[in-house]
Design an enzyme around this catalytic site. Sequence first.
Site, PDB file in Angstrom:
ATOM      1  N   CYS A  81     -10.033   6.031   0.621  1.00 53.65           N
ATOM      2  CA  CYS A  81     -10.053   6.009   2.084  1.00 53.65           C
ATOM      3  C   CYS A  81     -10.449   7.375   2.651  1.00 53.65           C
ATOM      4  CB  CYS A  81      -8.717   5.495   2.622  1.00 53.65           C
ATOM      5  SG  CYS A  81      -8.892   4.843   4.291  1.00 53.65           S
ATOM      6  N   HIS A  85      -6.942   1.525  -0.024  1.00 50.75           N
ATOM      7  CA  HIS A  85      -5.774   2.091  -0.709  1.00 50.75           C
ATOM      8  C   HIS A  85      -5.335   1.120  -1.798  1.00 50.75           C
ATOM      9  CE1 HIS A  85      -4.639   5.159   2.378  1.00 50.75           C
ATOM     10  NE2 HIS A  85      -5.370   4.369   3.139  1.00 50.75           N
ATOM     11  N   GLU A  91      -3.066   2.234  -4.105  1.00 50.84           N
ATOM     12  CA  GLU A  91      -1.742   2.749  -4.491  1.00 50.84           C
ATOM     13  C   GLU A  91      -0.618   2.154  -3.657  1.00 50.84           C
ATOM     14  OE1 GLU A  91      -3.813   4.264  -2.549  1.00 50.84           O
ATOM     15  OE2 GLU A  91      -2.638   5.079  -0.904  1.00 50.84           O
TER      16      GLU A  91
END
Length: 185
Positions: free
Chosen positions: A78, A168, A170
């Site tokens: 990002c 994202h 994670e």
Amino acid sequence: MKAGVLALQGDFREHAAVLAALGATPIEVRTPEELARVDCLVIPGGESTTISKLARSAGLVDPIRERAAAGMPMLGTCAGMIVMAKRVIGLEPLLDLVDITVRRNAYGRQVDSFEADIAVEGVDHPVRAVFIRAPIVEEVGPGVRVLAEHEGHPVVVEQGNLVVASFHPELVGETRLHAYVLEKV
Ligand code: GLN
């Protein structure tokens, strides 16, 4: 293996958790000395303007560029994609590494955030992706491989040792993209 996470601003703890789950030792990188100790580097999301300001004042821009040129694997997610791009519409590029043009906030506002399962070349199972005020990749240079697309736009691209994603992974504990980059170390 020591896996660095640029910890200037943004969501570095989730990346550290993913890297630890993969068996790497996560190291928060805030200084050139810390950068010198790591074998790879993740640049998390956050706010690219803030990350750029802090990276410049920490004296990290040239050291990161030098490590990248020397082959250190890097993953940018990002805002991390934005700061690694060579061209950002309306913003001075920071690291000037990946030969793409990106447009910030192109998927809309925070309330327009969405999740999707993304098929990524070289990764055997779809990657769970969270898009939050994500950048859109508008142009891709000749040395860049598109590893994944979403609705006609590249969302994961690779240029040698450098991988950037507009989303994202994670935030939902997705580890496959990090694993793909760690394999390059
Ligand atoms: N919109 C942010 C920027 O332009 C990126 C958002 C994110 O990293 N989730 O830097």
